[in-house]
Design a protein around this motif. Structure first.
Motif, PDB file in Angstrom:
ATOM      1  N   ALA A  49       0.826  -1.208   0.000  1.00 52.34           N
ATOM      2  CA  ALA A  49       0.000   0.000   0.000  1.00 52.34           C
ATOM      3  C   ALA A  49       0.858   1.255   0.000  1.00 52.34           C
ATOM      4  CB  ALA A  49      -0.930  -0.012   1.209  1.00 52.34           C
ATOM      5  N   ARG A  50       1.985   1.235   0.723  1.00 54.93           N
ATOM      6  CA  ARG A  50       2.855   2.416   0.777  1.00 54.93           C
ATOM      7  C   ARG A  50       3.510   2.712  -0.565  1.00 54.93           C
ATOM      8  NH1 ARG A  50       4.244   0.474   6.065  1.00 54.93           N
ATOM      9  NH2 ARG A  50       6.050  -0.604   5.176  1.00 54.93           N
ATOM     10  N   VAL A  51       3.803   1.667  -1.339  1.00 53.18           N
ATOM     11  CA  VAL A  51       4.441   1.886  -2.643  1.00 53.18           C
ATOM     12  C   VAL A  51       3.413   2.127  -3.740  1.00 53.18           C
ATOM     13  CG1 VAL A  51       6.449   0.522  -1.990  1.00 53.18           C
ATOM     14  CG2 VAL A  51       4.541  -0.588  -3.171  1.00 53.18           C
ATOM     15  N   GLY A  52       2.117   2.176  -3.370  1.00 50.62           N
ATOM     16  CA  GLY A  52       1.081   2.492  -4.341  1.00 50.62           C
ATOM     17  C   GLY A  52       0.652   1.343  -5.217  1.00 50.62           C
ATOM     18  N   ALA A  53       0.772   0.108  -4.742  1.00 53.72           N
ATOM     19  CA  ALA A  53       0.345  -1.042  -5.532  1.00 53.72           C
ATOM     20  C   ALA A  53      -1.174  -1.059  -5.656  1.00 53.72           C
ATOM     21  CB  ALA A  53       0.832  -2.335  -4.880  1.00 53.72           C
ATOM     22  N   PRO A  54      -1.701  -1.592  -6.759  1.00 52.42           N
ATOM     23  CA  PRO A  54      -3.160  -1.688  -6.914  1.00 52.42           C
ATOM     24  C   PRO A  54      -3.783  -2.511  -5.793  1.00 52.42           C
ATOM     25  CG  PRO A  54      -2.040  -2.131  -8.996  1.00 52.42           C
ATOM     26  CD  PRO A  54      -0.981  -2.071  -7.947  1.00 52.42           C
ATOM     27  N   ALA A  55      -5.076  -2.291  -5.561  1.00 46.83           N
ATOM     28  CA  ALA A  55      -5.767  -2.970  -4.464  1.00 46.83           C
ATOM     29  C   ALA A  55      -5.750  -4.481  -4.643  1.00 46.83           C
ATOM     30  CB  ALA A  55      -7.203  -2.459  -4.364  1.00 46.83           C
ATOM     31  N   TRP A  56      -5.899  -4.945  -5.898  1.00 44.34           N
ATOM     32  CA  TRP A  56      -5.928  -6.395  -6.103  1.00 44.34           C
ATOM     33  C   TRP A  56      -4.568  -7.029  -5.811  1.00 44.34           C
ATOM     34  CZ3 TRP A  56      -2.790  -8.787  -9.677  1.00 44.34           C
ATOM     35  CH2 TRP A  56      -2.190  -7.969 -10.640  1.00 44.34           C
ATOM     36  N   VAL A  57      -3.487  -6.271  -6.021  1.00 47.01           N
ATOM     37  CA  VAL A  57      -2.154  -6.779  -5.691  1.00 47.01           C
ATOM     38  C   VAL A  57      -1.984  -6.874  -4.175  1.00 47.01           C
ATOM     39  CG1 VAL A  57       0.324  -6.313  -5.854  1.00 47.01           C
ATOM     40  CG2 VAL A  57      -1.158  -5.891  -7.821  1.00 47.01           C
ATOM     41  N   GLN A  58      -2.531  -5.878  -3.452  1.00 46.05           N
ATOM     42  CA  GLN A  58      -2.458  -5.906  -1.990  1.00 46.05           C
ATOM     43  C   GLN A  58      -3.215  -7.088  -1.402  1.00 46.05           C
ATOM     44  OE1 GLN A  58      -3.492  -2.108  -0.204  1.00 46.05           O
ATOM     45  NE2 GLN A  58      -2.882  -1.010  -2.061  1.00 46.05           N
ATOM     46  N   VAL A  59      -4.174  -7.618  -2.127  1.00 44.54           N
ATOM     47  CA  VAL A  59      -4.939  -8.771  -1.654  1.00 44.54           C
ATOM     48  C   VAL A  59      -4.278 -10.077  -2.068  1.00 44.54           C
ATOM     49  CG1 VAL A  59      -7.130 -10.013  -1.874  1.00 44.54           C
ATOM     50  CG2 VAL A  59      -7.127  -7.533  -1.599  1.00 44.54           C
ATOM     51  N   ILE A  60      -3.881 -10.168  -3.340  1.00 43.12           N
ATOM     52  CA  ILE A  60      -3.453 -11.457  -3.883  1.00 43.12           C
ATOM     53  C   ILE A  60      -2.063 -11.860  -3.417  1.00 43.12           C
ATOM     54  CG2 ILE A  60      -2.361 -10.660  -6.015  1.00 43.12           C
ATOM     55  CD1 ILE A  60      -4.797 -13.625  -5.646  1.00 43.12           C
ATOM     56  N   VAL A  61      -1.148 -10.890  -3.232  1.00 40.44           N
ATOM     57  CA  VAL A  61       0.221 -11.247  -2.848  1.00 40.44           C
ATOM     58  C   VAL A  61       0.284 -11.849  -1.441  1.00 40.44           C
ATOM     59  CG1 VAL A  61       2.523 -10.318  -2.369  1.00 40.44           C
ATOM     60  CG2 VAL A  61       1.311  -9.637  -4.443  1.00 40.44           C
ATOM     61  N   PRO A  62      -0.301 -11.212  -0.405  1.00 41.72           N
ATOM     62  CA  PRO A  62      -0.300 -11.869   0.918  1.00 41.72           C
ATOM     63  C   PRO A  62      -1.030 -13.214   0.896  1.00 41.72           C
ATOM     64  CG  PRO A  62      -0.864  -9.553   1.140  1.00 41.72           C
ATOM     65  CD  PRO A  62      -0.903  -9.865  -0.324  1.00 41.72           C
ATOM     66  N   PHE A  63      -2.131 -13.275   0.146  1.00 45.04           N
ATOM     67  CA  PHE A  63      -2.878 -14.533   0.068  1.00 45.04           C
ATOM     68  C   PHE A  63      -2.027 -15.640  -0.536  1.00 45.04           C
ATOM     69  CE2 PHE A  63      -5.547 -17.312  -2.610  1.00 45.04           C
ATOM     70  CZ  PHE A  63      -6.271 -17.941  -1.613  1.00 45.04           C
ATOM     71  N   LEU A  64      -1.307 -15.349  -1.609  1.00 39.91           N
ATOM     72  CA  LEU A  64      -0.478 -16.367  -2.260  1.00 39.91           C
ATOM     73  C   LEU A  64       0.686 -16.799  -1.362  1.00 39.91           C
ATOM     74  CD1 LEU A  64      -0.330 -15.120  -5.965  1.00 39.91           C
ATOM     75  CD2 LEU A  64      -1.599 -17.068  -5.031  1.00 39.91           C
ATOM     76  N   ILE A  65       1.237 -15.859  -0.600  1.00 37.10           N
ATOM     77  CA  ILE A  65       2.337 -16.220   0.308  1.00 37.10           C
ATOM     78  C   ILE A  65       1.870 -17.264   1.327  1.00 37.10           C
ATOM     79  CG2 ILE A  65       3.820 -15.352   2.157  1.00 37.10           C
ATOM     80  CD1 ILE A  65       4.024 -12.726   0.623  1.00 37.10           C
ATOM     81  N   VAL A  66       0.730 -16.985   1.958  1.00 36.68           N
ATOM     82  CA  VAL A  66       0.208 -17.925   2.957  1.00 36.68           C
ATOM     83  C   VAL A  66      -0.200 -19.233   2.300  1.00 36.68           C
ATOM     84  CG1 VAL A  66      -1.579 -18.294   4.682  1.00 36.68           C
ATOM     85  CG2 VAL A  66      -0.548 -16.052   4.449  1.00 36.68           C
TER      86      VAL A  66
END
Length: 346
Positions: A49-66
């Protein structure tokens, strides 16, 4: 209302709530696990969020990590337990020999072996083998729970930005509750990070030691050591018993003692002397409260409750104690540290 009656009513309500939670443990356990995992990867979403990533990226990246971590661990456990189920039948003669040696030891030392003979006659190694095979087949149930956890993870990751705004909006009306929830998230995250790092170190060293000692399935026991590292107080013992027993069957008493010595040298030193220096007072629970947390949450949620005992207790403390500005004495009692006096605080 008299204080004694208030305490009794509080205890009665707590018992009712705990038994109610136990009845829905199959649902509540995955929900809490998903919540803890979302809290663990929250810094990733905040960084995006601080680097200005799109909202869908903020959701999918943490989800994929877990998701990748969960699927990787399930894959390793599935493969290793399948190997264990196929390996155990070869140790049936060793089971029988151990029982015979125990009977001979009892006879040699003048111990009445009537009950021992009865136990030996009733013991069937096939039952142990069947238990391992049923454990392998029960992985289908674990996979169904994993599906529920994944769905909950996705839903919570989608709702996290909105929930963060809602909690922040309540800072003016419920400042103590908002601060308590923030403290809970921070302590839980720090606990998970420190426990995971030192769990990985312990499991890697355990796998190395078991490989040197030629104990079968070292990867399985390393993953078990990592998982049991999240269980306070008795996790080390739970992770030691299976490889020690397999070492006894595979190489005899000497190999079992070497495994026990290796685990003590690795796990006790790291978990008892090194890890607490990094964890510090992040948990905020006394030794007694930690042990009671393990007993209570294991009773309520089963094995998953034992793994999540610390986060569950931190959440309970945040909701019932830290959110109440007049409960400083209770917080001190739970943490085992005396409350800070106004003079010292100044």
């Amino acid at each position: 209302m008299p204080r004694a009656l208030t305490i009794l009513l509080g205890i009665a309500c707590a018992v009712i709530v705990l038994f109610g939670m136990r009845e829905v443990a199959s649902i509540l356990g995955p929900v809490v696990l998903a919540l803890v995992l979302v809290i663990a990867v929250a810094p990733v979403r905040n960084r995006l969020a601080r680097v200005g990533a799109p909202a869908w990226v903020q959701v999918i990246v943490p989800f994929l990590i877990v998701l990748l971590v969960l699927l990787g661990m399930v894959a390793v456990l599935t493969f290793s337990i399948t190997q264990l189920a196929s390996l155990l039948p070869a140790y049936a003669p060793q089971f029988q020999q151990l029982l015979t040696d125990a009977q001979n030891f009892a006879t040699t030392h003048g111990i009445s072996n009537a009950q021992l003979n009865k136990a030996i006659q009733s013991f069937d190694p096939a039952k142990v083998i069947g238990l391992a095979q049923s454990l392998a087949s029960s992985l289908l149930g674990v996979l169904s729970s994993l599906f529920l956890i994944v769905v909950l993870l996705l839903a919570m990751c989608l709702d996290t930005p909105g929930m963060a705004r809602i909690i922040a909006a309540g800072e003016n009306t419920k400042p103590h509750l908002v601060a308590a929830l923030a403290t809970f998230a921070d302590k839980t995250r720090r606990y998970l990070i420190v426990s995971t790092v030192f769990g990985l170190i312990c499991s890697a060293l355990d796998v190395t030691a078991l490989s040197i000692l030629d104990v079968p399935l070292p990867i399985l026991w390393g993953v078990l050591a990592l998982i049991t590292n999240y269980i306070p107080n008795i996790g080390f013992v739970l992770g030691l018993i299976p490889p020690a027993m397999l070492a006894l069957l595979d190489g005899g008493l000497k190999q079992m003692l070497l495994v026990i010595a290796a685990y003590i040298a690795i796990n006790v030193v790291i978990q008892s002397f090194i890890q607490p220096k990094f964890l510090g007072d992040a948990v905020g629970l006394s030794t007694t409260m930690t042990f009671l947390s393990l007993i209570v949450w294991a009773f309520v949620l089963g094995p998953l409750g034992a793994l999540l005992a610390i986060p569950l207790s931190l959440l309970t403390r945040a909701l019932l104690v830290d959110s109440d500005p007049g409960a400083g004495w209770a917080a001190a009692l739970i943490s085992g540290a005396p409350p800070e006096s106004p003079r010292s605080a100044a």
